[in-house]
Design an enzyme around this catalytic site. Sequence first.
Site, mmCIF file in Angstrom:
data_model
loop_
_atom_site.group_PDB
_atom_site.id
_atom_site.type_symbol
_atom_site.label_atom_id
_atom_site.label_comp_id
_atom_site.label_asym_id
_atom_site.label_seq_id
_atom_site.Cartn_x
_atom_site.Cartn_y
_atom_site.Cartn_z
ATOM 1 N N ALA A 77 0.833 -1.201 0.000
ATOM 2 C CA ALA A 77 0.000 0.000 0.000
ATOM 3 C C ALA A 77 0.867 1.250 0.000
ATOM 4 O O ALA A 77 0.566 2.231 -0.682
ATOM 5 C CB ALA A 77 -0.935 0.000 1.208
ATOM 6 N N GLU A 78 1.957 1.236 0.790
ATOM 7 C CA GLU A 78 2.894 2.357 0.778
ATOM 8 C C GLU A 78 4.329 1.879 0.913
ATOM 9 O O GLU A 78 4.606 0.876 1.595
ATOM 10 C CB GLU A 78 2.617 3.343 1.925
ATOM 11 C CG GLU A 78 1.820 4.571 1.512
ATOM 12 C CD GLU A 78 0.331 4.304 1.496
ATOM 13 O OE1 GLU A 78 -0.415 5.095 0.904
ATOM 14 O OE2 GLU A 78 -0.075 3.301 2.093
ATOM 15 N N THR A 79 5.212 2.611 0.253
ATOM 16 C CA THR A 79 6.639 2.551 0.526
ATOM 17 C C THR A 79 7.050 3.905 1.068
ATOM 18 O O THR A 79 6.697 4.942 0.494
ATOM 19 C CB THR A 79 7.447 2.213 -0.743
ATOM 20 O OG1 THR A 79 7.084 0.894 -1.196
ATOM 21 C CG2 THR A 79 8.941 2.249 -0.478
#
Length: 272
Positions: free
Chosen positions: A44-46
């Site tokens: 979903a996020e880095t």
Amino acid sequence: MRQWTVDAFASVPFMGNPACVVEPFDQWPSDDWMQALARENNQAETAFLLRTADPARFGLRWFTPGMEVDLCGHATLASAHVLLAETGLEAASLTFDTRSGPLTVRRAASGYEMDFPADPPRRCPTPPAGLAEALGVEPVEVWAGRYLVAVLADAAAVHAVSPDVRALTSIQGDAGEIGQVIVCALADASDGVDIVDRFFAPGCGVDEDPATGSAHCILGPLYADKLGRDILRFRQVFPGRGGDIETEVRGDRVLLRGRATTVIESRLRLIE
């Protein structure tokens, strides 16, 4: 260059919301490189960190596989966990400079405590066209902050939602961002929390997010007002994962509390 995958808002592996955190840079890589790595990680996020002259202060940016975002709670929690638990940084608190202003994180009895801007929602007199059809259920109330909030009749309805995420992509109403919708309801007595919720975000390339800090910047103020209590316990009931988030409303800020656990440490064989 090292990278960690951390399950945020979880006390055990394979729960909560995974985020990849890259060890801090001395200068920002190019936006294209960061976006490409986020796409490769496919979480979903880095999160990307930038060192500053203050060893307890970092620049922080978040990328989904499809775009850079302005606010991300679980990847902020993951970043603090990596710095404090994995790199050995000793600090009473950390400050992250972000697109949403300075965000602070400190250790707490419940793991970590993040200080985020509150996003009190506004009641929508008329639900956005197509929302009920896209969700497959008629909301009891609809509110709008950064994201749309659809209040459902009960916890069972939240668990049962199976939306048409492609249809949700184009729905915005009075929300600040398009294609991002929270569904929520009071929890059942047996749940051990106050509220259950889920977050669908096809507008930023995530069909459903397992545990979302920014969503609770909206939900914390909403339910603090509804229930007359500043401290509330939420469970985001993503099927098979989900996470526990405690909120405390303090004026125009929300404290978000939760745990984190590292599941992968890896080494990137590339540089910008």
